[in-house]
Each structure stands twice: as structure tokens, then as C-alpha cells.
Scaffold this motif. Sequence first.
Motif, mmCIF file in Angstrom:
data_model
loop_
_atom_site.group_PDB
_atom_site.id
_atom_site.type_symbol
_atom_site.label_atom_id
_atom_site.label_comp_id
_atom_site.label_asym_id
_atom_site.label_seq_id
_atom_site.Cartn_x
_atom_site.Cartn_y
_atom_site.Cartn_z
ATOM 1 N N SER A 26 0.826 -1.132 0.087
ATOM 2 C CA SER A 26 -0.095 0.069 0.010
ATOM 3 C C SER A 26 0.913 1.202 -0.041
ATOM 4 N N ILE A 27 0.444 1.983 -1.031
ATOM 5 C CA ILE A 27 1.298 3.433 -0.753
ATOM 6 C C ILE A 27 0.485 4.528 -0.568
ATOM 7 N N ASP A 28 1.217 5.854 -0.333
ATOM 8 C CA ASP A 28 0.749 7.109 -0.157
ATOM 9 C C ASP A 28 0.812 7.883 -1.554
ATOM 10 N N SER A 29 -0.100 7.834 -2.521
ATOM 11 C CA SER A 29 0.197 8.161 -4.030
ATOM 12 C C SER A 29 1.132 9.363 -3.970
ATOM 13 N N ILE A 30 0.740 10.430 -2.961
ATOM 14 C CA ILE A 30 1.330 11.830 -3.193
ATOM 15 C C ILE A 30 3.009 11.720 -2.861
ATOM 16 N N GLU A 31 3.351 10.756 -2.457
ATOM 17 C CA GLU A 31 4.610 10.445 -1.925
ATOM 18 C C GLU A 31 5.601 9.568 -2.907
ATOM 19 N N ALA A 32 4.939 9.123 -4.073
ATOM 20 C CA ALA A 32 5.339 8.227 -5.181
ATOM 21 C C ALA A 32 6.765 8.899 -5.664
ATOM 22 N N ASP A 33 7.940 8.211 -5.770
ATOM 23 C CA ASP A 33 9.075 8.929 -6.035
ATOM 24 C C ASP A 33 9.429 8.535 -7.478
ATOM 25 N N GLU A 34 10.268 9.200 -8.296
ATOM 26 C CA GLU A 34 10.571 9.096 -9.748
ATOM 27 C C GLU A 34 11.073 7.810 -10.083
ATOM 28 N N ALA A 35 11.890 7.226 -9.233
ATOM 29 C CA ALA A 35 12.440 5.840 -9.499
ATOM 30 C C ALA A 35 11.358 4.716 -9.243
ATOM 31 N N LEU A 36 10.265 5.217 -8.389
ATOM 32 C CA LEU A 36 9.287 4.142 -8.472
ATOM 33 C C LEU A 36 8.401 4.207 -9.651
ATOM 34 N N MET A 37 8.205 5.216 -10.122
ATOM 35 C CA MET A 37 7.360 5.526 -11.284
ATOM 36 C C MET A 37 7.999 5.008 -12.559
ATOM 37 N N GLN A 38 9.355 5.099 -12.410
ATOM 38 C CA GLN A 38 10.109 4.462 -13.338
ATOM 39 C C GLN A 38 9.961 2.721 -13.316
ATOM 40 N N ALA A 39 10.135 2.376 -12.190
ATOM 41 C CA ALA A 39 10.066 0.777 -12.080
ATOM 42 C C ALA A 39 8.618 0.381 -12.678
ATOM 43 N N ILE A 40 7.531 1.321 -12.387
ATOM 44 C CA ILE A 40 6.239 0.710 -12.709
ATOM 45 C C ILE A 40 6.161 0.718 -14.353
ATOM 46 N N ALA A 41 7.071 1.636 -14.727
ATOM 47 C CA ALA A 41 6.981 1.596 -16.480
ATOM 48 C C ALA A 41 7.634 0.664 -16.884
ATOM 49 N N THR A 42 9.058 0.299 -16.279
ATOM 50 C CA THR A 42 9.829 -0.590 -17.108
ATOM 51 C C THR A 42 9.832 -2.130 -16.393
ATOM 52 N N GLU A 43 9.907 -2.216 -15.196
ATOM 53 C CA GLU A 43 9.824 -3.556 -14.604
ATOM 54 C C GLU A 43 8.565 -4.500 -14.798
ATOM 55 N N SER A 44 8.750 -5.332 -15.469
ATOM 56 C CA SER A 44 7.600 -6.342 -15.719
ATOM 57 C C SER A 44 7.475 -7.207 -14.372
ATOM 58 N N ARG A 45 8.655 -7.308 -13.561
ATOM 59 C CA ARG A 45 8.443 -8.243 -12.495
ATOM 60 C C ARG A 45 7.845 -7.503 -11.178
ATOM 61 N N LEU A 46 7.892 -6.122 -11.417
ATOM 62 C CA LEU A 46 6.948 -5.335 -10.473
ATOM 63 C C LEU A 46 5.403 -5.494 -10.791
#
Length: 416
Positions: A226-246
Motif C-alpha cells: 500500500s502506498i501514499d500516492s502523493i509520496e511516490a518517487d521518480e524511481a518508483l514511477m520508472q520501475a512501474i513503467a519498465t519492470e515487468s516483475r513489479l
Amino acid sequence: MNAPVFATLGCRLNAYETEAMKELAAAAGVANAVVVNTCSVTAEAVRKAKQEIRRLARENPGSPVIVTGCAAQTEPATFAAMPEVTRVIGNTEKMQADTWRGMTADFIGQTERVQVDDIMSVRETAGHLIDGFGRHRAYVQVQNGCDHRCTFCIIPFGRGNSRSVPAGVVVEQIQRLVDKGFQEVVLTGVDLTSWGADLPGLPRLGDLVMRILRLVPDLARLRISSIDSIEADEALMQAIATESRLMPHLHLSLQAGDDMILKRMKRRHLRDDAIAFCETARGLRPDIVFGADIIAGFPTETEQMFANSLQLIDDCGLTFLHVFPYSARKGTPAARMPATPGPVIRDRAARLRARGEAALQAHLASQQGRLHHVLTEGPRMGRTEGFAEVAFATDQPEGQIITTRITGWSGQRLTA
Ligand code: SF4
């Protein structure tokens, strides 16, 4: 000598800690005891804890009853007053080997009955590594406590201030679980997005995710609890975009859909921030699925403010809704605000759940005919990457990732 009976209430963090306590109790030779790991997020959770204690005490006559968890931490006297209870242990003490070593059969009743220290003075997370998990998806604690003080929330008083598990320890824990055959690991904590704020170099949650995926290449699936969306960092968004294992599934701590209510909750986001986050994440990962926590009937909530929460389900495209009827927690600022009448709270919770159910049904319908990678959790049950439950028509090997085509849905499950 029977192994202790453990009962876990509440969140995934509690589930992880119960696994750790099982290992600590076994190592200390604790036997013939009952351990109830409680939750205090709502008054209802505390009521359920007491009910569970009475039930287990009845079913295990003569066994000492040990109560721990957030309700034990926030209101130890409540449990110490119960005749069924032998020992009340705090959230820090429950993760310490000494506590369990001090609990062998002949010690019960000799040392102090209530061992609950000041949780706010705790600076470290308990570095206990577990060897297994009573299911096919393993929860891993990466963070504990919370520095925020949302006006309705008692959690910081049960868990203390935020503290992070160092990345190296997390990676070692996950490697250990993967070596045991776990295909999926869920990162868990109280306020996950604050991970790293107390570590050298101030790494962020996204950095941890990337590091885990890099250093544990044979981990098939990584999920974030569970996350607080307002505190999602750039690297996390990058991982969401590129990491199929996430896994393309995020559970958001939204709580309400009205700006005035969000302000009175002392949340860090506004409704447009939540909508913008979901749009951005969906733009990066089109198959992403959102869940969210929403409170019904927060003090001063008008019908129009509630309508904004209802509308948020569509505006964010939420699928898995956890609805919490507002529950006043003694000592929180919201408990001193003008309360919403009970029948109104219950009515709004029911309307939120109905809207949530409609959103889930629409999601399930949209999956018909699609191929999904499903982690099987039982011979005929598993979960997709997006966290939807799947019922199989035939037996499947457990704990495996199966690629299957969805044939339809029934109730709250997809079929295959
Ligand atoms: S972020 Fe707010 S709701 Fe979440 S645990 Fe912290 S105080 Fe509670």
C-alpha cells in the motif's frame, strides 16, 4: 508439547510479524500457549481481538494466553484486565528473542504481566529474517511506524515513528524466501513511501524496488502492499513503467475524495492529486490496477462531500475498494470533532461498497478472453498480476505461475 497457537488480526505487517514470532517462540521452546497478534485500527478491530482471545482461551483450557500487536500497545490495560490473559506484550517486545526466552512454561506468571515500552522511543526496526510464510506469497517488512499524524489514525501510537529496514537486509530476506521457492514477495510496512528517510543517502522506495529486482534476478513477482500516492518517487514511477516483475497493482491510501475532508484528515494530497497520479501511472503501465482505502462518514462530512468520495472511484478508476466506516479512536483529534451519526456512517459505507462492487464487476468482465499469469495459492485458486482472484476448473500445482486464458467470472473471481 504443542507448538503455540497463533492468531493474527489486522494488516500484512502483523502477518509478517506473526511468522517471525513463530520462529522466535520455537527457538525459545515456548509450547502449549496461545498468542493473539492484535490490531487497533478501529474500535471494531479491538472488539474482535477480545472476542478472539475469549474463543481461543475456551478452546485451549490451561494454556497461557499472550496478547500482542497494536491493540496491546495502545491499550495494554484493557487486555491486562481480561481474566483469560496471562501476558500483554508490546509491538517492540514481541520481536525480541529475550521476550520469548523469558516465556517458557515455568516462567509464566512470575515476570511482569505487562511488557509494553514506549513505542515512540524506538529507532530501529527489528532485523528478524524469516524463513518461510504460511502461504504462497510472502510478506516482507521493509518499514515500520509513521511520522504523519492523520487526525483519525491511531497507528503511530501503536507502531511508533517511521523507521526503515536497510536495503541490504531486505535483499537478504527476499533472497532467502526465493531460495525457499517463493515466487512472489509483497513489500509491507505502515507508511511504505517514507522508506529510506532515516537511512544514509536518503534513498527512496523506488530505489529499493530497483535494487531488489537487480540483486534478486530469480524473484518472479514483486508486489507493493500500500502506498501514499502523493509520496511516490521518480524511481518508483520508472520501475512501474519498465519492470515487468513489479506487479501492475497498487493499493492507494486515499481515505476520501473531498478536499475539505482531506484537509481535516491532515492528509498530504487533494482529490486532483489522486486522479493525476492514477492517470500518470496508467499512462506508464496501461494494465495497472488500483485498490484504495476510503473512510465513510468522517466527522463533518456532508452529503456533497461524500458524493465526491463516491465519484473518486470512477475518476481514479479504482477496482479493489476497502471501505472503513469511520471509527472514533480515543486520543485522536478527529474523535473530538462533531461526529457523523452512526446510521449515516453505515449507509455511506454500504453505498461505497456497492459502488466498489460495481467497479470490481466491470473489471472482471473486461478480463474475459485475456491471457493472465496467475500465481496459484491452492489447487483451484490463484491471483493475477493485477491481484484479481482466479478460480480454476481443474486442479493446478500450488505455488506456481500458470499462464491461462480467462473464460469468464463468477462472483468476485475470474474463472479459467
Ligand atoms: S499515514 Fe496517516 S493513516 Fe497512514 S499510518 Fe500514518 S497517520 Fe495513519
